[in-house]
Design an enzyme around this catalytic site. Structure first.
Site, PDB file in Angstrom:
ATOM      1  N   CYS A  32       0.849  -1.186   0.000  1.00 27.82           N
ATOM      2  CA  CYS A  32       0.000   0.000   0.000  1.00 27.82           C
ATOM      3  C   CYS A  32       0.889   1.242   0.000  1.00 27.82           C
ATOM      4  O   CYS A  32       2.058   1.175   0.351  1.00 27.82           O
ATOM      5  CB  CYS A  32      -0.868   0.031   1.237  1.00 27.82           C
ATOM      6  SG  CYS A  32      -1.828  -1.455   1.457  1.00 27.82           S
ATOM      7  N   ARG A  49       2.839   0.545  -6.031  1.00 29.45           N
ATOM      8  CA  ARG A  49       2.999  -0.262  -4.813  1.00 29.45           C
ATOM      9  C   ARG A  49       1.761  -1.093  -4.493  1.00 29.45           C
ATOM     10  O   ARG A  49       1.852  -2.141  -3.869  1.00 29.45           O
ATOM     11  CB  ARG A  49       3.267   0.656  -3.627  1.00 29.45           C
ATOM     12  CG  ARG A  49       4.569   1.383  -3.697  1.00 29.45           C
ATOM     13  CD  ARG A  49       4.687   2.287  -2.509  1.00 29.45           C
ATOM     14  NE  ARG A  49       4.720   1.507  -1.282  1.00 29.45           N
ATOM     15  CZ  ARG A  49       5.812   1.274  -0.571  1.00 29.45           C
ATOM     16  NH1 ARG A  49       6.948   1.760  -0.967  1.00 29.45           N
ATOM     17  NH2 ARG A  49       5.762   0.570   0.533  1.00 29.45           N
ATOM     18  N   TRP A  79      -3.511  -2.199  -1.347  1.00 27.19           N
ATOM     19  CA  TRP A  79      -3.316  -3.555  -1.858  1.00 27.19           C
ATOM     20  C   TRP A  79      -3.894  -4.446  -0.766  1.00 27.19           C
ATOM     21  O   TRP A  79      -3.313  -4.576   0.309  1.00 27.19           O
ATOM     22  CB  TRP A  79      -1.831  -3.826  -2.069  1.00 27.19           C
ATOM     23  CG  TRP A  79      -1.514  -5.151  -2.682  1.00 27.19           C
ATOM     24  CD1 TRP A  79      -1.505  -5.457  -4.015  1.00 27.19           C
ATOM     25  CD2 TRP A  79      -1.131  -6.350  -2.004  1.00 27.19           C
ATOM     26  NE1 TRP A  79      -1.150  -6.772  -4.192  1.00 27.19           N
ATOM     27  CE2 TRP A  79      -0.916  -7.352  -2.981  1.00 27.19           C
ATOM     28  CE3 TRP A  79      -0.955  -6.697  -0.662  1.00 27.19           C
ATOM     29  CZ2 TRP A  79      -0.531  -8.646  -2.671  1.00 27.19           C
ATOM     30  CZ3 TRP A  79      -0.578  -7.996  -0.339  1.00 27.19           C
ATOM     31  CH2 TRP A  79      -0.366  -8.957  -1.348  1.00 27.19           C
ATOM     32  N   ASN A 113      -0.558   1.444   6.462  1.00 28.05           N
ATOM     33  CA  ASN A 113       0.127   0.339   5.764  1.00 28.05           C
ATOM     34  C   ASN A 113       0.550  -0.659   6.821  1.00 28.05           C
ATOM     35  O   ASN A 113       1.047  -0.246   7.871  1.00 28.05           O
ATOM     36  CB  ASN A 113       1.413   0.828   5.094  1.00 28.05           C
ATOM     37  CG  ASN A 113       1.141   1.570   3.820  1.00 28.05           C
ATOM     38  OD1 ASN A 113      -0.001   1.735   3.432  1.00 28.05           O
ATOM     39  ND2 ASN A 113       2.204   2.045   3.191  1.00 28.05           N
ATOM     40  N   GLY A 114       0.405  -1.938   6.536  1.00 35.49           N
ATOM     41  CA  GLY A 114       0.837  -2.962   7.480  1.00 35.49           C
ATOM     42  C   GLY A 114      -0.339  -3.823   7.899  1.00 35.49           C
ATOM     43  O   GLY A 114      -1.382  -3.828   7.242  1.00 35.49           O
ATOM     44  N   GLU A 140      14.586 -17.598 -12.614  1.00 34.83           N
ATOM     45  CA  GLU A 140      14.170 -16.201 -12.777  1.00 34.83           C
ATOM     46  C   GLU A 140      13.304 -16.031 -14.030  1.00 34.83           C
ATOM     47  O   GLU A 140      12.309 -15.297 -14.022  1.00 34.83           O
ATOM     48  CB  GLU A 140      15.424 -15.299 -12.819  1.00 34.83           C
ATOM     49  CG  GLU A 140      15.170 -13.819 -13.092  1.00 34.83           C
ATOM     50  CD  GLU A 140      14.285 -13.129 -12.061  1.00 34.83           C
ATOM     51  OE1 GLU A 140      13.957 -13.730 -11.034  1.00 34.83           O
ATOM     52  OE2 GLU A 140      13.899 -11.983 -12.334  1.00 34.83           O
ATOM     53  N   LYS A 168       9.539 -14.581 -14.025  1.00 33.21           N
ATOM     54  CA  LYS A 168       9.134 -13.411 -14.820  1.00 33.21           C
ATOM     55  C   LYS A 168       7.913 -13.744 -15.664  1.00 33.21           C
ATOM     56  O   LYS A 168       6.952 -12.982 -15.719  1.00 33.21           O
ATOM     57  CB  LYS A 168      10.256 -12.948 -15.765  1.00 33.21           C
ATOM     58  CG  LYS A 168      11.396 -12.182 -15.209  1.00 33.21           C
ATOM     59  CD  LYS A 168      11.089 -10.777 -14.779  1.00 33.21           C
ATOM     60  CE  LYS A 168      10.650 -10.729 -13.350  1.00 33.21           C
ATOM     61  NZ  LYS A 168      11.683 -10.712 -12.310  1.00 33.21           N
ATOM     62  N   GLU A 222       4.659 -14.245 -13.512  1.00 31.55           N
ATOM     63  CA  GLU A 222       4.109 -13.109 -12.778  1.00 31.55           C
ATOM     64  C   GLU A 222       3.513 -12.034 -13.673  1.00 31.55           C
ATOM     65  O   GLU A 222       2.583 -11.354 -13.258  1.00 31.55           O
ATOM     66  CB  GLU A 222       5.126 -12.509 -11.809  1.00 31.55           C
ATOM     67  CG  GLU A 222       6.292 -11.790 -12.461  1.00 31.55           C
ATOM     68  CD  GLU A 222       7.270 -11.217 -11.448  1.00 31.55           C
ATOM     69  OE1 GLU A 222       6.857 -10.859 -10.338  1.00 31.55           O
ATOM     70  OE2 GLU A 222       8.455 -11.125 -11.792  1.00 31.55           O
ATOM     71  N   HIS A 268      14.199 -36.430 -13.910  1.00 30.47           N
ATOM     72  CA  HIS A 268      13.778 -36.941 -12.600  1.00 30.47           C
ATOM     73  C   HIS A 268      12.316 -36.591 -12.310  1.00 30.47           C
ATOM     74  O   HIS A 268      11.900 -36.610 -11.157  1.00 30.47           O
ATOM     75  CB  HIS A 268      14.695 -36.387 -11.506  1.00 30.47           C
ATOM     76  CG  HIS A 268      16.126 -36.786 -11.688  1.00 30.47           C
ATOM     77  ND1 HIS A 268      16.553 -38.081 -11.551  1.00 30.47           N
ATOM     78  CD2 HIS A 268      17.225 -36.065 -12.060  1.00 30.47           C
ATOM     79  CE1 HIS A 268      17.857 -38.153 -11.792  1.00 30.47           C
ATOM     80  NE2 HIS A 268      18.278 -36.932 -12.116  1.00 30.47           N
ATOM     81  N   LYS A 327       4.639  -4.081  -5.426  1.00 28.80           N
ATOM     82  CA  LYS A 327       6.070  -3.834  -5.277  1.00 28.80           C
ATOM     83  C   LYS A 327       6.335  -3.675  -3.790  1.00 28.80           C
ATOM     84  O   LYS A 327       5.533  -3.051  -3.099  1.00 28.80           O
ATOM     85  CB  LYS A 327       6.409  -2.534  -6.009  1.00 28.80           C
ATOM     86  CG  LYS A 327       7.884  -2.294  -6.226  1.00 28.80           C
ATOM     87  CD  LYS A 327       8.377  -3.056  -7.412  1.00 28.80           C
ATOM     88  CE  LYS A 327       9.836  -2.824  -7.705  1.00 28.80           C
ATOM     89  NZ  LYS A 327      10.364  -3.900  -8.561  1.00 28.80           N
TER      90      LYS A 327
END
Ligand code: F6R
Length: 607
Positions: free
Chosen positions: A2, A27, A73, A99-100, A480, A484, A487, A503, A602
């Site tokens: 947030c 964010r 968020w 926020n939190g 990675e 990418k 997401e 395997h 973010k």
């Protein structure tokens, strides 16, 4: 996650808040709201969706010169207008943005309800407004000081009261809060990007601190209510760096920025006279560095993948045993801190809760912990014993790209420094330096493949599943690449060591599940070719990322992307670039919101 912005000054607050929220939108972005004191009452506007949706419901006629705003968020409570911040007390006299996560909100809520408070939202945050209001007796700062010790969990809050319209009170515990100090105006924000257009002078609040702000002054106190003299710091970022600069998205801009961001990570750190690296902020003497017997890297997400590459670099270049582990796992497994072990916490934002809590646990055990961060003044950077900034410049797109290659640069520099203290000769050190120096140019050449990669994205973006396969130092790059792709395009993707597919994962291979193989020109090349043939034998489609001039692979793979030929340890810098571009173009093909993919934020400041 947030975002918070607050303003006290002489200008129209609603405009400044909306503009600050737009900058913070990266964010968190499921809903937003703001509150300004107008005509002796608080006016609150909240809306699900983007900041432009909020802008539509905020009247142009507002004249207030102070106020608070928030982008949300969702954590507790669905995405609804009612759950958006700011939240007010029963009478609408006091409003707060948060926020939190308030962990004891249900206990507090029950108590406040029994005292007659009624709640409008299903968030944990609303409890803060009612709690502060229950202590309010004409002094907002006092009420915040009395209420905050009862909150369990994490918070960065800013509140405002109808009766004190020119004052904001902020408090932090575990969620960042920064003051922007302008000329006759003061800002409060969760992130410097919200204030950068107005001032570069900032003050970082520490956990437990409370700040009371008016247009021309601010006053900070510690948890024992003692005044704290805060240092004003200068933000090194330029406004253009948080704008798209002609690119359609921040992610594209940040991918193409990499030659320059790598250069910045290396600048001033290449010591040619001594064929080593110079890293100023480590806060460790040569003797202490020499005593280090092992290195442990702690991080999450893309930073963790950079850390995994780091283990190969450190072990190969410095011959120091090195491991990387996910922050969330370190934090809760009662880590054993051994003597002569150096910990690195890697975090672009410097605010990731999992990494921050791991850092704190390690420090409780008296470990030496250095930070590798991008955001100057971030919590992780400040709480580490020392560290190195990667100087990527602001990374705005949710998907991390340029931070990865800058983190690699710093890990490379550190490996060189440690290697030169141990077994590397002057000539060998000089060789490593040379390789580093040519990296920006090689990355630029890898970027030149963008049109070809875009055409491959057109061809493959219809796939439902994808495998990314690499070995050795490129194995983390495969991880990675898969991260990418999933997401930002929402195509399911897995990263594996190419050796590992036989395997288990090979069971997934058929003509509809393509595999992206990373095939550097090194000693593992032939092994990887065998793995590739195993996939081809099962009708799997193969895209191979290969070193320039490797013609043979073209005969096996369905499609080929080339990167410049380089030293085996440098391939991660080059191999990751086509993977970033491929994910990006697939996401564009599929019409995704690349900079703000669904469900993501973010800087993940909750566990
Ligand atoms: C992936 C991504 C995340 C972050 C992770 C760690 O593209 O952005 O996986 O890498 O949340 O963030 P930092 O590096 O800020 O600690």
């Amino acid at each position: 996650m947030c975002g918070i912005v607050g303003y006290c000054g002489a200008r129209r607050a609603s405009e400044i808040l909306l503009e600050g929220l737009r900058r913070l939108e990266y964010r968190g972005y499921d809903s937003a709201g703001l509150c300004v004191p107008e005509d002796r009452r608080l006016r609150i506007f909240k809306k699900c969706g983007r900041i432009r949706d909020l802008r539509r419901i905020v009247p142009d006629t507002l004249t207030a010169t102070s106020g608070i705003g928030h982008t949300r968020w969702a954590t507790h409570g669905e995405v609804t207008d009612e759950n958006a911040h700011p939240h007010a007390d029963c009478g609408g006299d006091l409003a707060v943005v948060h926020n939190g996560i308030i962990e004891n909100y249900s206990v507090l809520k029950a108590k406040l309800e029994s005292e007659g408070h009624s709640f409008r939202s299903t968030t944990d945050s609303e409890v803060i407004a009612h709690l502060i209001s229950s202590f309010y007796d004409g002094d907002l700062e006092r009420a915040v000081k009395d209420a905050t010790p009862l909150l369990k969990g994490t918070y960065g809050i800013v509140c405002i009261h109808r009766a004190e319209p020119g004052r904001l009170v902020g408090a932090r515990n575990g969620s960042p809060l920064v003051l922007g100090v302008g000329d006759g105006e003061v800002f409060l924000a969760s992130d410097v990007t919200a204030v950068l257009a107005h001032t570069k002078q900032v003050v970082y609040l520490e956990d437990g601190e409370i700040v009371s702000v008016s247009a021309d002054e601010y006053r900070t106190t510690d948890p024992s209510d003692r005044p704290v003299e805060k240092k004003i710091e200068h933000i090194g970022w330029e406004l253009e760096e948080i704008e798209k600069g002609g690119f359609p998205t921040f992610m594209e801009k940040e991918i193409f920025e990499q030659p320059r961001s790598i250069e910045r990570a290396l600048r001033g750190r290449l010591d040619r006279t001594n064929a080593t690296a110079h890293l100023g902020g480590l806060n460790l003497s040569g003797k202490q560095l020499l005593d280090i017997e092992r290195v442990k890297i702690v991080a999450t997400g893309t930073s963790y993948h950079a850390g995994l590459v780091g283990t190969y670099l450190l072990e190969s270049i410095s011959r120091i045993p090195c491991t990387a582990e996910l922050s969330s796992e370190v934090r809760y497994r009662n880590p054993i801190v051994e003597r002569n072990t150096l910990y690195f916490v890697l975090s672009q934002s410097g605010e990731t809760a999992d990494t921050l809590y791991a850092l704190r646990e390690l420090k409780r055990k008296v470990a030496t912990v250095l930070g590798i961060c991008n955001v100057v003044g971030s919590t992780i950077a400040r709480e580490s014993d020392g560290g190195v900034y990667i100087h990527s410049g602001p990374e705005i797109a949710v998907a991390s790209t340029k931070a990865f290659t800058s983190q690699l640069s710093v890990l490379y520099l550190f490996s060189l420094l440690m290697g030169r203290m141990r077994h590397l000769s002057f000539e060998q050190g000089a060789e490593v330096l040379e390789r580093l120096e040519e990296t920006p140019e090689l990355v630029a050449k890898a970027l030149d493949q963008h049109a070809h990669i875009r055409s491959l994205a057109r061809k493959y973006s219809g796939a439902r599943d994808f495998l990314f396969l690499g070995r050795g130092v490129n194995y983390p790059v495969a991880l990675e690449g898969a991260l990418k792709l999933k997401e930002i395009s929402y195509i399911h993707a897995e990263g594996y060591s190419a050796a590992e597919i036989k395997h288990g994962p090979i069971a997934l291979i058929n003509e509809t599940t393509p595999s992206m193989f990373l095939v550097p020109n090194d000693r593992l090349r032939d092994k990887i070719i065998s793995n590739m043939k195993e996939v081809k034998a099962r009708q799997g489609k193969v895209i191979a990322v290969v070193a320039d001039g490797d013609e043979e692979i073209g005969e096996i793979a369905d499609d080929v992307i080339t990167v410049p030929n380089t030293h085996r340890l440098m391939y991660p810098f080059l191999m990751v670039v086509p993977l970033q571009l491929f994910s990006y173009y697939c996401a564009r093909e599929l019409g995704r919101n690349v900079d703000q993919p669904r469900n993501l934020a973010k800087s993940v400041t909750v566990e």
